[in-house]
Structure formats: structure tokens, C-alpha cells
Design a protein around this motif. Sequence first.
Motif, mmCIF file in Angstrom:
data_model
loop_
_atom_site.group_PDB
_atom_site.id
_atom_site.type_symbol
_atom_site.label_atom_id
_atom_site.label_comp_id
_atom_site.label_asym_id
_atom_site.label_seq_id
_atom_site.Cartn_x
_atom_site.Cartn_y
_atom_site.Cartn_z
ATOM 1 N N GLU A 1 0.820 -1.212 0.000
ATOM 2 C CA GLU A 1 0.000 0.000 0.000
ATOM 3 C C GLU A 1 0.851 1.258 0.000
ATOM 4 O O GLU A 1 0.369 2.327 -0.370
ATOM 5 C CB GLU A 1 -0.920 -0.009 1.219
ATOM 6 N N THR A 2 2.114 1.155 0.422
ATOM 7 C CA THR A 2 3.014 2.305 0.463
ATOM 8 C C THR A 2 4.385 1.898 -0.075
ATOM 9 O O THR A 2 4.692 0.720 -0.222
ATOM 10 C CB THR A 2 3.189 2.832 1.901
ATOM 11 N N SER A 3 5.209 2.887 -0.360
ATOM 12 C CA SER A 3 6.592 2.632 -0.768
ATOM 13 C C SER A 3 7.416 2.268 0.465
ATOM 14 O O SER A 3 7.265 2.866 1.532
ATOM 15 C CB SER A 3 7.174 3.874 -1.441
ATOM 16 N N VAL A 4 8.302 1.270 0.305
ATOM 17 C CA VAL A 4 9.049 0.722 1.447
ATOM 18 C C VAL A 4 10.475 0.400 1.015
ATOM 19 O O VAL A 4 10.717 -0.024 -0.112
ATOM 20 C CB VAL A 4 8.378 -0.568 1.990
ATOM 21 N N VAL A 5 11.420 0.610 1.945
ATOM 22 C CA VAL A 5 12.796 0.168 1.767
ATOM 23 C C VAL A 5 13.149 -0.762 2.920
ATOM 24 O O VAL A 5 12.832 -0.459 4.080
ATOM 25 C CB VAL A 5 13.781 1.349 1.719
ATOM 26 N N SER A 6 13.800 -1.893 2.615
ATOM 27 C CA SER A 6 14.137 -2.875 3.641
ATOM 28 C C SER A 6 15.577 -3.332 3.488
ATOM 29 O O SER A 6 16.124 -3.341 2.380
ATOM 30 C CB SER A 6 13.211 -4.097 3.556
ATOM 31 N N ALA A 7 16.177 -3.724 4.612
ATOM 32 C CA ALA A 7 17.526 -4.293 4.623
ATOM 33 C C ALA A 7 17.513 -5.539 5.492
ATOM 34 O O ALA A 7 16.748 -5.631 6.459
ATOM 35 C CB ALA A 7 18.539 -3.286 5.152
ATOM 36 N N GLY A 8 18.351 -6.521 5.123
ATOM 37 C CA GLY A 8 18.370 -7.764 5.887
ATOM 38 C C GLY A 8 19.754 -8.375 5.973
ATOM 39 O O GLY A 8 20.614 -8.132 5.123
ATOM 40 N N TYR A 9 19.954 -9.189 7.016
ATOM 41 C CA TYR A 9 21.209 -9.919 7.197
ATOM 42 C C TYR A 9 20.874 -11.329 7.648
ATOM 43 O O TYR A 9 20.047 -11.537 8.545
ATOM 44 C CB TYR A 9 22.089 -9.230 8.243
ATOM 45 N N ASP A 10 21.518 -12.317 7.005
ATOM 46 C CA ASP A 10 21.316 -13.716 7.343
ATOM 47 C C ASP A 10 22.642 -14.339 7.756
ATOM 48 O O ASP A 10 23.641 -14.226 7.036
ATOM 49 C CB ASP A 10 20.761 -14.499 6.140
ATOM 50 N N SER A 11 22.646 -15.013 8.906
ATOM 51 C CA SER A 11 23.826 -15.726 9.405
ATOM 52 C C SER A 11 23.486 -17.214 9.453
ATOM 53 O O SER A 11 22.516 -17.604 10.121
ATOM 54 C CB SER A 11 24.207 -15.218 10.795
ATOM 55 N N ARG A 12 24.276 -18.040 8.770
ATOM 56 C CA ARG A 12 23.933 -19.448 8.638
ATOM 57 C C ARG A 12 25.016 -20.353 9.232
ATOM 58 O O ARG A 12 26.178 -20.264 8.857
ATOM 59 C CB ARG A 12 23.718 -19.806 7.170
ATOM 60 N N PHE A 13 24.576 -21.227 10.145
ATOM 61 C CA PHE A 13 25.395 -22.306 10.674
ATOM 62 C C PHE A 13 26.709 -21.815 11.292
ATOM 63 O O PHE A 13 27.692 -22.556 11.351
ATOM 64 C CB PHE A 13 25.688 -23.332 9.569
ATOM 65 N N GLY A 14 26.754 -20.555 11.726
ATOM 66 C CA GLY A 14 27.934 -20.010 12.378
ATOM 67 C C GLY A 14 29.114 -19.773 11.459
ATOM 68 O O GLY A 14 30.229 -19.562 11.940
#
Length: 272
Positions: free
Chosen positions: A59-72
Motif C-alpha cells: 500500500e506504500t513505498s518501502v525500503v528494507s535491509a536484511g542480514y542472514d547468518s547461517r550455521f555459524g
Amino acid sequence: MKQRIFFCFLFCLTFFAKAQTDPLTQVHGARSQGMGNLRVHGMDTWSYFNNPGGLAKLETSVVSAGYDSRFGLKELSSVDLVGAWKIKSGTLGFGLSRYGGKLFNQQSLGLAFANQLGIVSVGGKLEWFQTQIEGFGSGSSLIFSLGGMADLSPNFSVGASISNLSRSKLSKDSETRLPTGVSLGISYTPISQLQIQLEIEKDIQIKPILKAGIEYGIRDWIFLRTGINSHPSRLFFGLGLKSNRMKLDYAFGQNQALGSTNHLSLAFAFKN
């Protein structure tokens, strides 16, 4: 020595592609990951990666950031940046992702467009995808993906997502094709606070993966999530916090053979 490292990387690439860790095959966004790595009915900015058709639901404009850490392992981590802008003709999205470390890494950059056509939302994505192995150079290609969903009732919808519909190769000089995956899913909302989703995902080269996830809103601003996968068996848990314009999501995944994963994403919504 270089040959041994090279074959080791080839083995790891094949294994972790099956485990859904590279930018093409993994599910992005802590909300979707907390519900069991669900791809089809995310309906947020992370739909750019998971199902481009879901961008039309914003419904609106959005900016997102993400970080994934896997199995150490730092070498299996990924960083993402994604955005969606509402325009008159639909929703325009962009995404940037990087997976891996110094010796082996993959990155993608692309654009997507989605629109709502009656009860159906449909979207497509074109992205540049690069794989790099230190000492052996890099390869890149253009990839086209497609997705959409249909609202059959206010409480029930079905959808599908096809990644790498173009069947692109690792590079123009390689005969190795990048993974192509098809996901089919349903979403049911019996009450406003509860959402139940089921999916089946099939990569051309591996067994189908069955997925199920639940999200429950304790309040308008806090959400609990859980999910499960088959092949391999995995459990997921998640938590979401939401304000008027900010959203913070965390997800935890457990694989008996490999260990645990942690996912964090932050979103900021603009006023239209």
C-alpha cells in the motif's frame, strides 16, 4: 592446490544450493523465513526476491535491509537491500543481494514490476547474477523470474512463483545452468490475527519440499511465527515488531544436520 580448492567449492555450491542458501534459491526476509521459508504469499518488499507478484499488494513505498547468518559460518552469510515504489501503473521494485565470503561469493542486482489486475496480482523480475571464485574468475548472466497470486475470497488465496524461468546458465561460457525453482502455495486467514500458509517447492534437480507456516498477531504491533520444512527437515521460529512506519523481524531456523540460522530484517515505509 588451486584445483583442490576449486573442486571443494563446486561441492559446496551443489550442496548448499540444495539446502537453499545462495541468493537464487534462498527465501529472503525474516518474516517469510520465520514462517518456514515460505515464498509465495509474503506480500511485502521481500516479495521482490520471493514472488514478484506480491509487490502489487503493498500500500506504500518501502525500503528494507536484511542480514542472514547461517550455521555459524561467515562464508555462508548474506546481506540484502530491497525497495518498492508505488507508481500510477503499479509497483516498481529493486533488489541487491550478496552471499558468501572472499573466496567464493554470489551477488545479484535487478528490477521488478508488479500490478494488480482484478483479483490477480502478477509481477516479473529481471536481474543480473554473478558468481565469483577467487583464482578462477567470475561468471554472470541475466535471469528472468515471474510470480503472482489470486484472491479467491477475502480469506483465501493461491499463488505461484517461478525463479529463473529463463533457464539461464552460470555464464555465457558455461554449460552449467543456474537453479530453476517452482513454488505453489495457498494462504488462509480464518481470523484477522491468524494466517496459515502451505507451500510445495520443486527445483528441477532435487526432491519437492513441503512447507507450512503460521503467523499470529498478539497485538497490532507484535507477531509470533513458526514453520516447518521437509527434505531436509527444518524448524523455524520468528518474531515481528511493527510501528506506523518501521518494522523489525527476526527469525531462527534449526537444521539437525547443519545447525542453526539467524535472520534479521528492518523495513521503513514512506508516506505516499
